[in-house]
Write an enzyme that holds these catalytic residues in place. Structure first.
Site, short mmCIF file in Angstrom:
data_model
loop_
_atom_site.label_atom_id
_atom_site.label_comp_id
_atom_site.label_asym_id
_atom_site.label_seq_id
_atom_site.Cartn_x
_atom_site.Cartn_y
_atom_site.Cartn_z
N GLU A 134 -46.71 -22.36 -44.65
CA GLU A 134 -46.57 -22.19 -43.28
C GLU A 134 -46.47 -20.38 -43.88
O GLU A 134 -45.45 -20.14 -44.34
CB GLU A 134 -45.28 -22.79 -42.64
CG GLU A 134 -45.47 -24.13 -42.13
CD GLU A 134 -46.69 -24.20 -40.86
OE1 GLU A 134 -47.59 -23.43 -40.56
OE2 GLU A 134 -46.99 -25.06 -40.25
N LEU A 135 -47.49 -20.01 -43.86
CA LEU A 135 -47.40 -18.52 -44.55
C LEU A 135 -47.95 -17.40 -43.10
O LEU A 135 -47.72 -18.15 -41.84
CB LEU A 135 -48.75 -18.21 -45.47
CG LEU A 135 -48.29 -19.49 -46.38
CD1 LEU A 135 -49.85 -19.08 -46.97
CD2 LEU A 135 -47.33 -19.08 -47.26
N CYS B 33 -43.99 -15.32 -37.28
CA CYS B 33 -45.26 -15.38 -37.98
C CYS B 33 -46.60 -15.23 -36.33
O CYS B 33 -47.97 -15.11 -36.90
CB CYS B 33 -44.78 -16.53 -38.77
SG CYS B 33 -44.76 -17.82 -37.87
N GLU C 208 -51.03 -7.61 -42.26
CA GLU C 208 -50.00 -9.11 -41.23
C GLU C 208 -48.92 -8.06 -41.08
O GLU C 208 -48.17 -6.47 -41.66
CB GLU C 208 -49.22 -9.34 -41.37
CG GLU C 208 -48.09 -10.01 -40.54
CD GLU C 208 -47.39 -11.72 -41.11
OE1 GLU C 208 -47.03 -11.84 -42.18
OE2 GLU C 208 -46.89 -12.10 -40.27
N SER D 36 -32.81 -14.90 -49.21
CA SER D 36 -31.87 -15.00 -50.02
C SER D 36 -30.74 -13.61 -48.60
O SER D 36 -29.52 -13.14 -49.92
CB SER D 36 -31.47 -13.17 -50.83
OG SER D 36 -33.27 -14.04 -51.51
N TRP E 86 -36.30 -15.97 -43.52
CA TRP E 86 -35.19 -15.91 -43.01
C TRP E 86 -35.80 -15.41 -40.74
O TRP E 86 -33.91 -15.82 -40.26
CB TRP E 86 -34.41 -14.45 -43.09
CG TRP E 86 -35.44 -13.38 -43.35
CD1 TRP E 86 -35.95 -13.42 -44.63
CD2 TRP E 86 -36.29 -12.75 -42.18
NE1 TRP E 86 -37.50 -12.34 -44.68
CE2 TRP E 86 -37.33 -12.27 -43.24
CE3 TRP E 86 -36.18 -12.30 -40.96
CZ2 TRP E 86 -38.10 -10.60 -42.56
CZ3 TRP E 86 -37.11 -11.41 -40.34
CH2 TRP E 86 -37.60 -11.00 -41.01
P1 NAP Z 1 -41.55 -14.27 -48.38
O1 NAP Z 1 -40.68 -13.03 -49.18
O2 NAP Z 1 -42.14 -15.64 -48.90
O3 NAP Z 1 -40.14 -15.23 -48.98
C1 NAP Z 1 -39.81 -16.76 -47.73
C2 NAP Z 1 -39.45 -17.61 -49.04
O4 NAP Z 1 -39.98 -17.73 -50.28
C3 NAP Z 1 -37.65 -17.51 -49.43
O5 NAP Z 1 -36.82 -18.38 -48.95
C4 NAP Z 1 -38.16 -16.53 -50.75
O6 NAP Z 1 -36.73 -16.67 -51.07
C5 NAP Z 1 -39.05 -16.85 -51.36
N1 NAP Z 1 -39.95 -16.64 -52.08
C6 NAP Z 1 -40.07 -15.59 -52.52
N2 NAP Z 1 -41.49 -15.28 -53.40
C7 NAP Z 1 -41.04 -16.48 -53.64
C8 NAP Z 1 -41.97 -16.83 -54.79
N3 NAP Z 1 -42.78 -15.94 -55.69
N4 NAP Z 1 -41.39 -18.35 -55.49
C9 NAP Z 1 -41.03 -19.30 -54.88
N5 NAP Z 1 -40.08 -19.00 -53.33
C10 NAP Z 1 -40.16 -17.59 -53.47
O7 NAP Z 1 -41.44 -14.35 -46.95
P2 NAP Z 1 -40.10 -13.48 -45.85
O8 NAP Z 1 -40.75 -12.31 -46.10
O9 NAP Z 1 -38.98 -14.07 -45.82
O10 NAP Z 1 -41.29 -13.99 -44.02
C11 NAP Z 1 -41.79 -13.64 -43.71
C12 NAP Z 1 -42.94 -14.12 -44.00
O11 NAP Z 1 -42.99 -15.70 -43.24
C13 NAP Z 1 -44.49 -13.16 -43.13
O12 NAP Z 1 -45.62 -13.10 -43.70
C14 NAP Z 1 -44.15 -13.98 -41.89
O13 NAP Z 1 -45.78 -13.97 -41.05
C15 NAP Z 1 -44.45 -15.94 -42.44
N6 NAP Z 1 -43.77 -16.73 -41.74
C16 NAP Z 1 -44.34 -17.74 -41.84
C17 NAP Z 1 -44.27 -18.84 -40.56
C18 NAP Z 1 -45.09 -19.61 -40.13
O14 NAP Z 1 -44.68 -21.30 -39.90
N7 NAP Z 1 -46.58 -19.90 -40.84
C19 NAP Z 1 -43.05 -18.68 -39.58
C20 NAP Z 1 -42.27 -17.34 -40.46
C21 NAP Z 1 -42.64 -16.63 -41.21
P3 NAP Z 1 -36.24 -15.08 -51.33
O15 NAP Z 1 -35.19 -14.56 -49.99
O16 NAP Z 1 -34.96 -15.29 -52.32
O17 NAP Z 1 -37.41 -13.75 -51.99
#
Ligand code: NAP
Length: 454
Positions: free
Chosen positions: A228-229, A262, A359, A157, A130
């Site tokens: 991309e984590l 990120c 992080e 979501s 998001w």
């Molecule tokens: P997240 O909780 O991992 O959510 C990202 C996406 O993955 C959402 O669509 C989420 O769906 C889905 N998801 C979550 N758990 C899953 C699972 N077990 N299996 C499949 N899909 C799953 O991350 P966030 O809180 O939204 O974002 C923050 C993180 O993203 C931070 O760690 C940040 O550094 C990282 N990030 C990395 C980059 C990059 O380019 N490296 C860029 C931006 C952000 P739901 O929303 O429905 O749970």
């Protein structure tokens, strides 16, 4: 309700949407599968023309789309506008360069003719976060669609309206039905979609646990994946840094997007000789940030995207303070209904503290003091993460030498890490693998196919 669109500034629920059932998902996947061969066979230049149309629509609807982003995830309206502009730029970039990136690569061998042809893989699933709800999707979709793949989006979501608006942009641009679909599914449903034989590959931008789970399913099904984590980027301040410029950039890099980027500078690794002066100037600049309505141009720091994320961040900060870190400013939530966390600085962070090891995805800068350049580099590379990093010094040769030694996907000297369609983006170590953007990004989801003719 699986999808809640909640304004993080007011706490108001804007919309609730139910998750799709299996039938609805199945029907969307059937539509995508039906569209995939025809899209792959569509001439590349025609695909690129449609991307240009998508860019036009983004620019025409910029203010409305930016407003939607700010309402759903809280970033400053000006930041949302810049995000939409960047998506248009990304579409134009691939529209202009895809044919060069994907042209046949002639190779001299013992054959009469031999070359590599870059062909689409099929349909690619994108699981997206998001924090940049448009840019994350467009930087996947523009190269993937230009290359002749179809795209399927499972968005976070809390940004369902953005997810649907993105699908609509591709539709209005004239992309054939089924070339890009948003699936309103839960995270728990992602596994079945990756396993589906109609899906060829998957890309995820998000947290480490989500990446682990998606990569495991992709591996089990022998499907290509890009991850991309998270990151905990080092921002190394050497004793010869230009203090005023360094502090100005430190504030932008850490507090942009409510601190939820990120590639934000997260660990300020400062050599002892300049540390006190840096912390003092940084504190003054951070205390000048102004929280408020993200639609108000006078506001300079946005709320966080959700209350639960703010509470998680506060726990990380509190645990670090208990372990000995020093709160320089902020380090607590702001009272009121908005998901605000005070712009914060934690000093004297050391190994073993949560702020050092994890992080911090919000407006909290951590300062780690280093003896000298060698110590700073050691600390920077001690991280599990390896997304980006930056070095601040007036000696450019010294900066470049350190940049080359940083274990990360992008190292900047006297500039904060940012994404740009022209340069590759991605990490090493627990920050993931694969690259987005530039010619590297478009080559992730193609079959580099050898053609050999006697
Ligand atoms: P997240 O909780 O991992 O959510 C990202 C996406 O993955 C959402 O669509 C989420 O769906 C889905 N998801 C979550 N758990 C899953 C699972 N077990 N299996 C499949 N899909 C799953 O991350 P966030 O809180 O939204 O974002 C923050 C993180 O993203 C931070 O760690 C940040 O550094 C990282 N990030 C990395 C980059 C990059 O380019 N490296 C860029 C931006 C952000 P739901 O929303 O429905 O749970």
């Amino acid at each position: 309700m699986a999808f809640q669109s909640i304004n993080p500034f007011t706490g108001e629920t804007l919309q609730s949407l139910a998750a799709w059932d299996r039938e609805r998902t199945e029907s969307a996947l059937q539509q995508v599968a039906a569209a995939t061969p025809a899209w792959a066979a569509t001439p590349l230049l025609q695909r690129c023309d449609l991307l240009r149309k998508a860019a036009e629509i983004l620019r025409t609807r910029k203010d409305t789309l930016a407003h939607l982003i700010t309402l759903e995830m809280g970033k400053l309206y000006t930041e949302s506008q810049a995000e939409i502009e960047k998506c248009a730029l990304g579409c134009d970039y691939y529209a202009q360069n895809a044919s060069e990136f994907l042209k046949d690569e002639m190779i001299t061998t013992d054959a009469g003719k031999s070359y590599v042809a870059y062909q689409p893989l099929g349909s690619v699933l994108a699981v997206m976060p998001w924090n940049f709800p448009f840019w994350q999707v467009f930087r996947f979709a523009a190269p993937a669609l230009a290359a002749g793949n179809t795209g399927v989006l499972k968005h976070a979501s809390n940004v369902p309206q953005c997810a649907l608006a993105i699908e609509d942009i591709f539709k209005q641009a004239g992309f054939p039905d089924g070339v890009f679909r948003t699936l309103m599914i839960r995270a728990a449903d992602v596994k079945a979609v990756i396993e589906d034989p109609r899906i060829a590959a998957v890309t995820l931008t998000g947290s480490e646990p989500a990446g682990r789970s998606v990569a495991a399913t992709a591996g089990d099904n022998i499907k290509k994946s890009v991850l991309e984590l998270g990151g905990s980027d080092a921002f190394i301040v050497l004793e010869d840094a230009d203090l005023i410029d360094t502090v100005k950039n430190a504030v932008i890099s850490r507090y942009l997007n409510g601190g939820q980027s990120c590639i934000a500078a997260k660990r300020f690794i400062v050599v002892d000789a300049i540390a006190d002066r840096f912390v003092s100037a940084f504190k003054t600049a951070v205390e000048a940030l102004k929280t408020g309505d993200p639609m108000d141009p006078a506001t300079t720091i946005a709320p966080m995207a959700r209350l639960d994320l703010r509470d998680d961040l506060h726990r990380q900060v509190q645990d670090s303070i208990t372990a000995g870190a020093v709160a320089v400013t902020g380090c607590e939530p702001l009272a009121g209904s908005g998901a605000f966390y005070k712009p914060s600085i934690l000093d004297h962070v050391e190994a073993g503290m949560r702020a050092y090891e994890e992080e911090l995805f919000g407006p909290v800068a951590i300062v780690i003091r280093a003896n000298d350049e060698t110590d700073a580099l050691r600390i920077a590379n001690e991280s599990r993460f390896g997304l980006g990093g930056s070095v601040w010094t007036q000696d450019l040769a010294r900066g470049e030498r350190l940049a080359r030694q940083l274990q990360c996907g992008a190292a900047f000297v006297n500039g904060f890490v940012k994404s740009d369609p022209r340069i590759p983006f991605g990490g090493v170590k627990a920050s993931g693998y694969g690259r987005e953007l530039s010619h590297h990004g478009i080559h992730e989801f193609v079959n580099a196919k050898t053609i050999w003719i006697k």
